[in-house]
Design an enzyme around this catalytic site. Structure first.
Site, short mmCIF file in Angstrom:
data_model
loop_
_atom_site.label_atom_id
_atom_site.label_comp_id
_atom_site.label_asym_id
_atom_site.label_seq_id
_atom_site.Cartn_x
_atom_site.Cartn_y
_atom_site.Cartn_z
N ASP A 81 0.86 -1.19 0.00
CA ASP A 81 0.00 0.00 0.00
C ASP A 81 0.90 1.24 0.00
OD1 ASP A 81 -2.25 1.92 0.61
OD2 ASP A 81 -3.34 0.04 0.85
N ASP A 141 4.01 1.64 -4.69
CA ASP A 141 3.00 2.18 -5.60
C ASP A 141 2.64 1.09 -6.59
OD1 ASP A 141 1.55 3.43 -7.56
OD2 ASP A 141 2.79 5.24 -7.57
N LYS A 145 -8.55 -6.64 -3.99
CA LYS A 145 -9.92 -6.68 -3.44
C LYS A 145 -10.47 -5.27 -3.36
CE LYS A 145 -12.29 -7.73 0.87
NZ LYS A 145 -12.01 -6.54 1.68
N HIS A 176 -12.26 -0.98 -8.91
CA HIS A 176 -13.45 -0.15 -9.21
C HIS A 176 -13.24 1.33 -8.89
CE1 HIS A 176 -15.75 -0.65 -5.11
NE2 HIS A 176 -14.48 -0.44 -4.93
#
Ligand code: SAM
Length: 369
Positions: free
Chosen positions: A236, A256, A270, A274
């Protein structure tokens, strides 16, 4: 000769009366989320829970300390929330006292309790019904009319000059930013138990896994708990990883996902893609592809994300396309149907994929090199 005035088909009387009622519903249905926001702010779900999961109106008036002048109005709020399915109700026909109950939806809004799979969703309600979200949606028509060159900012960015889930959100409104991040974590953690139970085989036999955009490691820890042999890494941004205390279970890497993904047998994405445009998803997926071995060596990218489609019925489909509108208005991302997903996988150079499971609004994919 008098100019011809364009005319229009006249509905029947019954159609006209129905059309008017439908127009009321569609123009006024924003009052349902506003009522839900009010219920959360008043703490109605928690009050019903504390009253044993069922409460009469007088019980609620007392528990919520509603001032005398406003007491006559609470029943009308409860009626709209029962009609829209936020609460369940029984009785209330003349002789019987109406009783309000929690249902699975309102149970997710009960505060101050601990239980497996209970990730309180009040911040999700407070963010999605916030003035910042409302103002962005109110700017939709102006946003459509404005042509732009290059990447298209969201209506949220247009109206607020800040991007959601970005450092700029805190500069816009620190309190909103905190609630938005809380809502994101609560939303993303909800249902992970169901995924783990339904998709045990997804992780079986894996030696290593990188959870890309894995946040504070909640998902990675749940995977390691169920499959202790898997060496889990969370990737992350530094600002996220720097705040995660080392737990000796998961390996945390600050980086990144557009530039590099730690190598492992499987990579998990996960509820990440989107949030991104198709172009960005192809870049992310290409990095994930570089991180895994061939299908023969067990390499795969696991994607858990919304899978839009009408197969689960009109209510689930409506929920998915409303979530897509929320992405349109507030982010540069989108929700995708199977065809959209397939195109992303192929553009990123993958050779095959399968949908392992459909879980509510979500789909679980395995994608192979
Ligand atoms: C929507 S959250 C998903 C969190 C997690 N996968 C889950 O389901 O709980 C997206 C995550 O991606 C991270 N992220 C955003 N941009 C990133 C980047 N360029 N590189 C790595 N992580 C990033 C965010 O910090 C955030 O933790």
């Amino acid at each position: 000769m008098a100019p011809q005035v364009p005319t229009i088909e006249v509905p029947t009387d019954a159609e006209l009366l129905q059309a008017q009622a439908d127009l009321w519903r569609h123009s006024l249905c924003y009052l349902v989320p506003m009522g839900l926001r009010c219920a959360v702010k008043l703490g109605i779900p928690t009050a019903i829970h504390n009253l044993g999961g069922v409460a009469s109106l007088p019980d609620l008036l007392t528990a919520l300390s509603i001032p005398a002048s406003k007491q006559p109005f609470l029943g009308r709020l409860m009626r709209v929330l029962v009609t829209s399915g936020v609460f369940a109700a029984a009785g209330g026909n003349g002789s019987e006292v109406e009783l309000f109950r929690l249902n699975p939806l309102s149970r997710t809004l009960v505060d101050g309790v601990v239980a497996d799979d209970h990730h309180i969703q009040t911040s999700f309600v407070l963010v999605t019904t916030s003035p910042h979200y409302m103002e962005a949606a109110l700017g939709l028509a102006e946003w459509f009319k404005k042509d732009v060159a290059g990447p298209v900012p969201s209506p949220f960015e247009d109206v607020h000059g800040a991007s959601l889930f970005h450092e700029s959100t805190a500069l816009l409104d620190e309190e909103f930013d905190a609630v938005a991040n809380d809502a994101l974590a609560a939303h993303d953690n909800q249902g992970m138990g169901a995924v783990m139970r339904a998709c045990h085989d997804l992780f079986k036999g894996l030696e290593s896994l990188t959870d890309c955009g894995g946040g504070d490691g909640t998902t990675a820890r749940a995977i390691t708990k169920a499959h202790p042999h898997i060496k889990c890494t969370v990737l992350d941004l530094p600002k996220v990883i720097d705040k995660v205390p080392s737990d000796g279970i998961v390996n945390y890497v600050a980086g990144d996902l557009f530039h590099s993904v730690p190598k492992s047998q499987a990579v998990l994405l996960k509820l990440v893609l989107h949030h991104w445009s198709d172009e960005d998803c192809v870049k992310i997926l290409s990095q994930c592809r570089n991180a895994i071995p061939s299908r023969e060596k067990g390499g795969k990218v696991i994607i858990i994300d919304i899978l839009v489609g009408p197969s689960l019925g009109p209510i689930m489909f409506e929920a998915q396309i409303l979530m897509d509108m929320a992405m349109l208005v507030n982010t540069r991302g989108r929700q995708r149907d199977e065809n959209d997903w397939r195109q992303l996988f192929m553009k990123a150079g993958f050779s095959d994929y399968k949908i392992v499971k459909k879980l509510g609004a979500r789909g679980v994919f395995e994608v192979y090199k």
